[in-house]
Scaffold this motif. Structure first.
Motif, PDB file in Angstrom:
ATOM      1  N   SER A  50       0.901  -1.416   0.035  1.00  0.00           N
ATOM      2  CA  SER A  50       0.128  -0.150  -0.026  1.00  0.00           C
ATOM      3  C   SER A  50       0.869   1.215  -0.084  1.00  0.00           C
ATOM      4  CB  SER A  50      -0.932   0.037   1.211  1.00  0.00           C
ATOM      5  OG  SER A  50      -1.578   1.293   1.367  1.00  0.00           O
ATOM      6  N   PRO A  51       1.872   1.421   0.897  1.00  0.00           N
ATOM      7  CA  PRO A  51       2.711   2.791   0.919  1.00  0.00           C
ATOM      8  C   PRO A  51       3.431   2.733  -0.572  1.00  0.00           C
ATOM      9  CG  PRO A  51       3.337   1.324   2.504  1.00  0.00           C
ATOM     10  CD  PRO A  51       2.187   0.646   2.133  1.00  0.00           C
ATOM     11  N   ARG A  52       3.772   1.936  -0.958  1.00  0.00           N
ATOM     12  CA  ARG A  52       4.577   2.123  -2.246  1.00  0.00           C
ATOM     13  C   ARG A  52       3.447   2.551  -3.449  1.00  0.00           C
ATOM     14  NH1 ARG A  52       6.357  -0.991   2.086  1.00  0.00           N
ATOM     15  NH2 ARG A  52       8.462  -0.772   2.119  1.00  0.00           N
ATOM     16  N   THR A  74      -5.977  -3.875  -8.662  1.00  0.00           N
ATOM     17  CA  THR A  74      -5.418  -5.245  -8.207  1.00  0.00           C
ATOM     18  C   THR A  74      -5.237  -5.637  -6.823  1.00  0.00           C
ATOM     19  OG1 THR A  74      -3.976  -5.180 -10.186  1.00  0.00           O
ATOM     20  CG2 THR A  74      -3.576  -6.781  -8.499  1.00  0.00           C
ATOM     21  N   ALA A  75      -4.898  -4.564  -5.964  1.00  0.00           N
ATOM     22  CA  ALA A  75      -5.059  -4.774  -4.724  1.00  0.00           C
ATOM     23  C   ALA A  75      -6.534  -5.087  -4.028  1.00  0.00           C
ATOM     24  CB  ALA A  75      -4.383  -3.663  -3.647  1.00  0.00           C
ATOM     25  N   ASN A  79      -7.543  -8.495  -2.447  1.00  0.00           N
ATOM     26  CA  ASN A  79      -7.872  -8.365  -0.900  1.00  0.00           C
ATOM     27  C   ASN A  79      -9.149  -8.255  -0.512  1.00  0.00           C
ATOM     28  OD1 ASN A  79      -4.973  -8.859  -0.164  1.00  0.00           O
ATOM     29  ND2 ASN A  79      -4.748  -6.960  -1.540  1.00  0.00           N
ATOM     30  N   GLY A  80     -10.103  -7.906  -1.410  1.00  0.00           N
ATOM     31  CA  GLY A  80     -11.292  -7.283  -0.851  1.00  0.00           C
ATOM     32  C   GLY A  80     -11.433  -5.976  -0.107  1.00  0.00           C
ATOM     33  N   THR A  81     -10.409  -5.337   0.054  1.00  0.00           N
ATOM     34  CA  THR A  81     -10.289  -4.175   0.620  1.00  0.00           C
ATOM     35  C   THR A  81      -9.174  -3.346   0.383  1.00  0.00           C
ATOM     36  OG1 THR A  81     -10.644  -3.113   3.099  1.00  0.00           O
ATOM     37  CG2 THR A  81      -9.112  -5.195   2.897  1.00  0.00           C
ATOM     38  N   LEU A  82      -9.065  -1.921   0.758  1.00  0.00           N
ATOM     39  CA  LEU A  82      -8.041  -1.290   0.464  1.00  0.00           C
ATOM     40  C   LEU A  82      -7.255  -0.588   1.891  1.00  0.00           C
ATOM     41  CD1 LEU A  82      -8.616   0.561  -2.758  1.00  0.00           C
ATOM     42  CD2 LEU A  82      -7.096  -1.423  -2.429  1.00  0.00           C
ATOM     43  N   THR A  83      -6.369   0.045   1.868  1.00  0.00           N
ATOM     44  CA  THR A  83      -6.073   0.774   3.281  1.00  0.00           C
ATOM     45  C   THR A  83      -6.613   1.930   3.054  1.00  0.00           C
ATOM     46  OG1 THR A  83      -4.050   1.561   2.163  1.00  0.00           O
ATOM     47  CG2 THR A  83      -3.794  -0.470   3.365  1.00  0.00           C
ATOM     48  N   PRO A  84      -6.678   2.621   4.153  1.00  0.00           N
ATOM     49  CA  PRO A  84      -7.189   4.136   4.181  1.00  0.00           C
ATOM     50  C   PRO A  84      -6.235   5.160   3.272  1.00  0.00           C
ATOM     51  CG  PRO A  84      -7.029   3.273   6.487  1.00  0.00           C
ATOM     52  CD  PRO A  84      -6.512   2.531   5.558  1.00  0.00           C
ATOM     53  N   GLU A  85      -5.173   4.659   3.068  1.00  0.00           N
ATOM     54  CA  GLU A  85      -4.109   5.361   2.280  1.00  0.00           C
ATOM     55  C   GLU A  85      -4.429   5.482   0.809  1.00  0.00           C
ATOM     56  OE1 GLU A  85      -2.572   4.888   6.222  1.00  0.00           O
ATOM     57  OE2 GLU A  85      -3.026   3.592   4.778  1.00  0.00           O
ATOM     58  N   LEU A  86      -4.876   4.034   0.481  1.00  0.00           N
ATOM     59  CA  LEU A  86      -5.126   3.890  -0.953  1.00  0.00           C
ATOM     60  C   LEU A  86      -6.555   4.553  -1.465  1.00  0.00           C
ATOM     61  CD1 LEU A  86      -3.814   0.351  -1.514  1.00  0.00           C
ATOM     62  CD2 LEU A  86      -3.269   2.448  -2.798  1.00  0.00           C
ATOM     63  N   THR A 108     -12.533  -1.487  -7.346  1.00  0.00           N
ATOM     64  CA  THR A 108     -12.628  -1.539  -5.944  1.00  0.00           C
ATOM     65  C   THR A 108     -14.339  -1.506  -5.656  1.00  0.00           C
ATOM     66  OG1 THR A 108     -10.982   0.199  -5.543  1.00  0.00           O
ATOM     67  CG2 THR A 108     -12.657   0.127  -3.787  1.00  0.00           C
ATOM     68  N   LEU A 109     -15.161  -0.951  -6.270  1.00  0.00           N
ATOM     69  CA  LEU A 109     -16.562  -0.840  -6.195  1.00  0.00           C
ATOM     70  C   LEU A 109     -17.201  -2.493  -6.655  1.00  0.00           C
ATOM     71  CD1 LEU A 109     -17.858   2.379  -7.799  1.00  0.00           C
ATOM     72  CD2 LEU A 109     -17.768   1.874  -5.506  1.00  0.00           C
ATOM     73  N   THR A 110     -16.488  -3.147  -7.436  1.00  0.00           N
ATOM     74  CA  THR A 110     -16.713  -4.434  -7.864  1.00  0.00           C
ATOM     75  C   THR A 110     -16.195  -5.406  -6.852  1.00  0.00           C
ATOM     76  OG1 THR A 110     -16.911  -3.903 -10.146  1.00  0.00           O
ATOM     77  CG2 THR A 110     -16.370  -6.152  -9.435  1.00  0.00           C
ATOM     78  N   PHE A 111     -15.113  -5.421  -6.183  1.00  0.00           N
ATOM     79  CA  PHE A 111     -14.420  -6.293  -5.245  1.00  0.00           C
ATOM     80  C   PHE A 111     -14.570  -6.124  -3.800  1.00  0.00           C
ATOM     81  CE2 PHE A 111     -12.751  -7.266  -9.548  1.00  0.00           C
ATOM     82  CZ  PHE A 111     -13.084  -8.347  -9.695  1.00  0.00           C
ATOM     83  N   VAL A 112     -14.986  -4.852  -3.589  1.00  0.00           N
ATOM     84  CA  VAL A 112     -14.904  -4.595  -1.997  1.00  0.00           C
ATOM     85  C   VAL A 112     -16.414  -4.611  -1.637  1.00  0.00           C
ATOM     86  CG1 VAL A 112     -14.365  -2.865  -0.107  1.00  0.00           C
ATOM     87  CG2 VAL A 112     -12.799  -3.383  -2.072  1.00  0.00           C
ATOM     88  N   PRO A 113     -16.752  -5.145  -0.563  1.00  0.00           N
ATOM     89  CA  PRO A 113     -18.358  -5.317  -0.266  1.00  0.00           C
ATOM     90  C   PRO A 113     -18.625  -3.651   0.127  1.00  0.00           C
ATOM     91  CG  PRO A 113     -17.133  -6.854   0.853  1.00  0.00           C
ATOM     92  CD  PRO A 113     -16.008  -6.197   0.195  1.00  0.00           C
ATOM     93  N   PHE A 114     -19.864  -3.457  -0.369  1.00  0.00           N
ATOM     94  CA  PHE A 114     -20.466  -2.152  -0.073  1.00  0.00           C
ATOM     95  C   PHE A 114     -20.267  -1.670   1.203  1.00  0.00           C
ATOM     96  CE2 PHE A 114     -23.710   1.054   0.342  1.00  0.00           C
ATOM     97  CZ  PHE A 114     -23.696   2.132  -0.860  1.00  0.00           C
ATOM     98  N   ARG A 115     -20.383  -2.365   2.321  1.00  0.00           N
ATOM     99  CA  ARG A 115     -20.527  -2.007   3.608  1.00  0.00           C
ATOM    100  C   ARG A 115     -19.068  -1.695   4.150  1.00  0.00           C
ATOM    101  NH1 ARG A 115     -20.899  -7.320   3.255  1.00  0.00           N
ATOM    102  NH2 ARG A 115     -19.303  -8.697   4.469  1.00  0.00           N
ATOM    103  N   ARG A 116     -18.058  -1.927   3.374  1.00  0.00           N
ATOM    104  CA  ARG A 116     -16.782  -1.804   3.824  1.00  0.00           C
ATOM    105  C   ARG A 116     -16.192  -0.526   3.137  1.00  0.00           C
ATOM    106  NH1 ARG A 116     -13.442  -7.303   3.603  1.00  0.00           N
ATOM    107  NH2 ARG A 116     -11.954  -6.136   5.262  1.00  0.00           N
ATOM    108  N   LEU A 117     -16.825  -0.015   2.216  1.00  0.00           N
ATOM    109  CA  LEU A 117     -16.473   1.260   1.545  1.00  0.00           C
ATOM    110  C   LEU A 117     -16.504   2.408   2.140  1.00  0.00           C
ATOM    111  CD1 LEU A 117     -18.314   0.715  -2.173  1.00  0.00           C
ATOM    112  CD2 LEU A 117     -15.974   0.303  -1.545  1.00  0.00           C
TER     113      LEU A 117
END
Length: 155
Positions: A50-52, A74-75, A79-86, A108-117
């Motif tokens: 993530s930081p990179r 890709t992340a 992973n089904g999520t991202l870091t706050p920085e991403l 991100t909208l496709t692979f991260v569950p809506f509740r985690r966005l």
């Protein structure tokens, strides 16, 4: 340990699995850092990559920045999520059809569950869904008018 990474051509950088090597290349000002960020997304944990990836989204080379946003997408896929920085990097680039981050946001909208966005991305999801539906209706109406016009002309 360098493993035949070719920073000039980008060869083998999708296999990059060493965040320290990415950091050293960043300090040297190497090319292909965005490409290497995709490799980190594939081969390292989200916390390591993530930081990179965030740093790569700020590169001056537009193509490498595009690859960095591909790494963010890709992340999200892996992973089904991202870091706050991403999430912040995606927000800074902005959603929308003309954004360099549009594909990463779509992933991100496709692979991260809506509740985690984050809230801003939930709102964007609703806005883009409504916009897409309105565009579909507009196109359907346009096609219907064109078809009716053709039918009237052929009489």
């Amino acid at each position: 340990m360098a493993r035949d990474w070719n920073w000039q051509t980008g060869e083998r950088l999708l296999a990059l699995d060493d965040p320290v090597e990415w950091d050293a290349a960043f300090e040297r000002g190497e090319r292909s850092l965005g490409t290497a960020a995709i490799g980190l997304a594939f081969n390292c944990s989200l916390e390591e990559a993530s930081p990179r990836i965030v740093r790569a989204t700020q590169l001056p080379d537009i193509a490498q920045r595009g690859f960095a946003f591909t790494a963010a997408g890709t992340a999200a896929r892996l992973n089904g999520t991202l870091t706050p920085e991403l999430y912040a990097a995606l927000r800074a680039e902005g959603p929308g059809r003309r954004s360099i981050a549009v594909n990463a946001i779509d992933d991100t909208l496709t692979f991260v569950p809506f509740r985690r966005l984050p809230t801003w991305l939930k709102c964007w999801s609703v806005v883009s869904t409504v916009r897409n539906k309105l565009d579909a209706w507009r196109l359907s109406a346009s096609y219907a008018v064109i078809d009716a016009w053709k039918a009237m002309r052929s009489r």
